[in-house]
Design a protein around this motif. Structure first.
Motif, PDB file in Angstrom:
ATOM      1  N   MET A  27       0.856  -1.054   0.096  1.00  0.00           N
ATOM      2  CA  MET A  27       0.105   0.187  -0.048  1.00  0.00           C
ATOM      3  C   MET A  27       0.921   1.263  -0.039  1.00  0.00           C
ATOM      4  SD  MET A  27      -3.039  -0.536   2.750  1.00  0.00           S
ATOM      5  CE  MET A  27      -2.697  -2.003   3.565  1.00  0.00           C
ATOM      6  N   GLU A  28       0.446   2.242  -0.706  1.00  0.00           N
ATOM      7  CA  GLU A  28       1.054   3.519  -0.812  1.00  0.00           C
ATOM      8  C   GLU A  28      -0.033   4.640  -0.504  1.00  0.00           C
ATOM      9  OE1 GLU A  28       3.961   6.412  -0.657  1.00  0.00           O
ATOM     10  OE2 GLU A  28       4.314   4.359  -0.613  1.00  0.00           O
ATOM     11  N   PHE A  29       0.100   5.515   0.485  1.00  0.00           N
ATOM     12  CA  PHE A  29      -0.707   6.575   0.686  1.00  0.00           C
ATOM     13  C   PHE A  29      -0.312   7.808   0.241  1.00  0.00           C
ATOM     14  CE2 PHE A  29      -1.332   3.180   3.911  1.00  0.00           C
ATOM     15  CZ  PHE A  29      -2.707   3.264   4.049  1.00  0.00           C
ATOM     16  N   LYS A  30      -1.086   8.541  -0.353  1.00  0.00           N
ATOM     17  CA  LYS A  30      -0.682  10.042  -0.755  1.00  0.00           C
ATOM     18  C   LYS A  30      -1.834  10.798  -0.383  1.00  0.00           C
ATOM     19  CE  LYS A  30       2.628   8.726  -3.452  1.00  0.00           C
ATOM     20  NZ  LYS A  30       4.026   9.093  -3.232  1.00  0.00           N
ATOM     21  N   SER A  31      -1.426  12.021  -0.005  1.00  0.00           N
ATOM     22  CA  SER A  31      -2.261  12.981   0.338  1.00  0.00           C
ATOM     23  C   SER A  31      -2.124  14.432  -0.174  1.00  0.00           C
ATOM     24  CB  SER A  31      -2.087  13.086   2.064  1.00  0.00           C
ATOM     25  OG  SER A  31      -3.052  14.370   2.353  1.00  0.00           O
ATOM     26  N   VAL A  32      -3.253  14.916  -0.813  1.00  0.00           N
ATOM     27  CA  VAL A  32      -2.998  16.118  -1.449  1.00  0.00           C
ATOM     28  C   VAL A  32      -3.987  17.401  -0.666  1.00  0.00           C
ATOM     29  CG1 VAL A  32      -2.342  15.203  -3.565  1.00  0.00           C
ATOM     30  CG2 VAL A  32      -4.740  15.501  -3.210  1.00  0.00           C
ATOM     31  N   GLU A  33      -3.622  18.368  -1.163  1.00  0.00           N
ATOM     32  CA  GLU A  33      -4.553  19.496  -0.511  1.00  0.00           C
ATOM     33  C   GLU A  33      -5.683  19.787  -1.504  1.00  0.00           C
ATOM     34  OE1 GLU A  33      -4.267  21.176   2.124  1.00  0.00           O
ATOM     35  OE2 GLU A  33      -2.608  20.061   2.700  1.00  0.00           O
ATOM     36  N   PRO A  34      -6.778  20.049  -1.142  1.00  0.00           N
ATOM     37  CA  PRO A  34      -7.943  20.155  -2.276  1.00  0.00           C
ATOM     38  C   PRO A  34      -7.671  21.189  -3.378  1.00  0.00           C
ATOM     39  CG  PRO A  34      -8.801  20.197   0.350  1.00  0.00           C
ATOM     40  CD  PRO A  34      -7.241  20.283   0.261  1.00  0.00           C
ATOM     41  N   LEU A  79       0.658   7.372  -9.714  1.00  0.00           N
ATOM     42  CA  LEU A  79       1.895   7.277  -9.368  1.00  0.00           C
ATOM     43  C   LEU A  79       2.206   6.589  -7.880  1.00  0.00           C
ATOM     44  CD1 LEU A  79       2.265  11.194  -9.438  1.00  0.00           C
ATOM     45  CD2 LEU A  79       3.664   9.325 -10.825  1.00  0.00           C
ATOM     46  N   ALA A  80       1.292   6.319  -7.057  1.00  0.00           N
ATOM     47  CA  ALA A  80       1.326   5.548  -5.747  1.00  0.00           C
ATOM     48  C   ALA A  80       1.821   4.124  -6.341  1.00  0.00           C
ATOM     49  CB  ALA A  80       0.285   5.709  -4.888  1.00  0.00           C
ATOM     50  N   LEU A  81       0.836   3.682  -7.220  1.00  0.00           N
ATOM     51  CA  LEU A  81       1.203   2.370  -7.805  1.00  0.00           C
ATOM     52  C   LEU A  81       2.625   2.208  -8.433  1.00  0.00           C
ATOM     53  CD1 LEU A  81      -2.179   1.469  -9.197  1.00  0.00           C
ATOM     54  CD2 LEU A  81      -1.291   0.585  -7.215  1.00  0.00           C
ATOM     55  N   GLN A  82       2.976   3.148  -9.068  1.00  0.00           N
ATOM     56  CA  GLN A  82       4.417   3.174  -9.795  1.00  0.00           C
ATOM     57  C   GLN A  82       5.522   3.164  -8.889  1.00  0.00           C
ATOM     58  OE1 GLN A  82       4.478   6.390 -12.498  1.00  0.00           O
ATOM     59  NE2 GLN A  82       2.918   5.473 -13.656  1.00  0.00           N
ATOM     60  N   GLN A  83       4.975   3.728  -7.500  1.00  0.00           N
ATOM     61  CA  GLN A  83       5.962   3.944  -6.545  1.00  0.00           C
ATOM     62  C   GLN A  83       6.174   2.653  -5.949  1.00  0.00           C
ATOM     63  OE1 GLN A  83       5.725   6.994  -3.813  1.00  0.00           O
ATOM     64  NE2 GLN A  83       6.759   6.064  -2.094  1.00  0.00           N
ATOM     65  N   ILE A  84       5.138   1.731  -5.707  1.00  0.00           N
ATOM     66  CA  ILE A  84       5.165   0.545  -5.063  1.00  0.00           C
ATOM     67  C   ILE A  84       5.960  -0.301  -6.025  1.00  0.00           C
ATOM     68  CG2 ILE A  84       3.617  -1.762  -4.701  1.00  0.00           C
ATOM     69  CD1 ILE A  84       1.402   0.292  -3.779  1.00  0.00           C
ATOM     70  N   GLU A  85       5.727  -0.418  -7.043  1.00  0.00           N
ATOM     71  CA  GLU A  85       6.776  -1.062  -8.348  1.00  0.00           C
ATOM     72  C   GLU A  85       8.138  -0.819  -8.075  1.00  0.00           C
ATOM     73  OE1 GLU A  85       5.885  -3.591 -10.096  1.00  0.00           O
ATOM     74  OE2 GLU A  85       3.770  -3.749  -9.189  1.00  0.00           O
ATOM     75  N   ALA A  86       8.269   0.232  -8.040  1.00  0.00           N
ATOM     76  CA  ALA A  86       9.868   1.000  -8.231  1.00  0.00           C
ATOM     77  C   ALA A  86      10.631   0.781  -7.072  1.00  0.00           C
ATOM     78  CB  ALA A  86       9.737   2.380  -8.599  1.00  0.00           C
ATOM     79  N   LYS A  87       9.938   0.577  -5.969  1.00  0.00           N
ATOM     80  CA  LYS A  87      10.640   0.282  -4.448  1.00  0.00           C
ATOM     81  C   LYS A  87      10.512  -0.979  -4.151  1.00  0.00           C
ATOM     82  CE  LYS A  87      10.885   4.890  -3.013  1.00  0.00           C
ATOM     83  NZ  LYS A  87      10.778   5.757  -2.034  1.00  0.00           N
ATOM     84  N   GLY A  88       9.900  -1.941  -5.118  1.00  0.00           N
ATOM     85  CA  GLY A  88       9.712  -3.385  -4.750  1.00  0.00           C
ATOM     86  C   GLY A  88       9.025  -3.617  -3.518  1.00  0.00           C
ATOM     87  N   TYR A  89       7.934  -3.029  -2.833  1.00  0.00           N
ATOM     88  CA  TYR A  89       7.339  -3.246  -1.647  1.00  0.00           C
ATOM     89  C   TYR A  89       7.039  -4.440  -1.434  1.00  0.00           C
ATOM     90  CZ  TYR A  89       6.440   2.073  -1.163  1.00  0.00           C
ATOM     91  OH  TYR A  89       6.818   3.383  -1.120  1.00  0.00           O
TER      92      TYR A  89
END
Length: 60
Positions: free
Chosen positions: A1-8, A20-30
């Motif tokens: 799981m990768e969590f992202k928080s953005v301002e409205p 982007l969160a899914l790409q980060q999971i793949e790139a970092k090999g979670y």
């Protein structure tokens, strides 16, 4: 799981942030530790929060 928080006021569409969160999971090999333990059914979740709004995107 990768969590992202953005301002409205920063982001109107949460979909690209979840991607982007899914790409980060793949790139970092979670999932690597799970695979090494013999767990092969892994579902990656990209979760984005904007205030009380939430988008969850899954990829297996």
């Amino acid at each position: 799981m990768e969590f992202k928080s953005v301002e409205p006021e920063e982001v109107k569409d949460l979909e690209p942030i979840a991607e982007l969160a899914l790409q980060q999971i793949e790139a970092k090999g979670y999932q690597q530790e799970l695979l090494e333990r013999g767990i092969h059914k892994v579902i990656n979740l990209g979760i984005v929060f904007r205030g009380k709004e939430v988008l969850v995107k899954a990829k297996d």
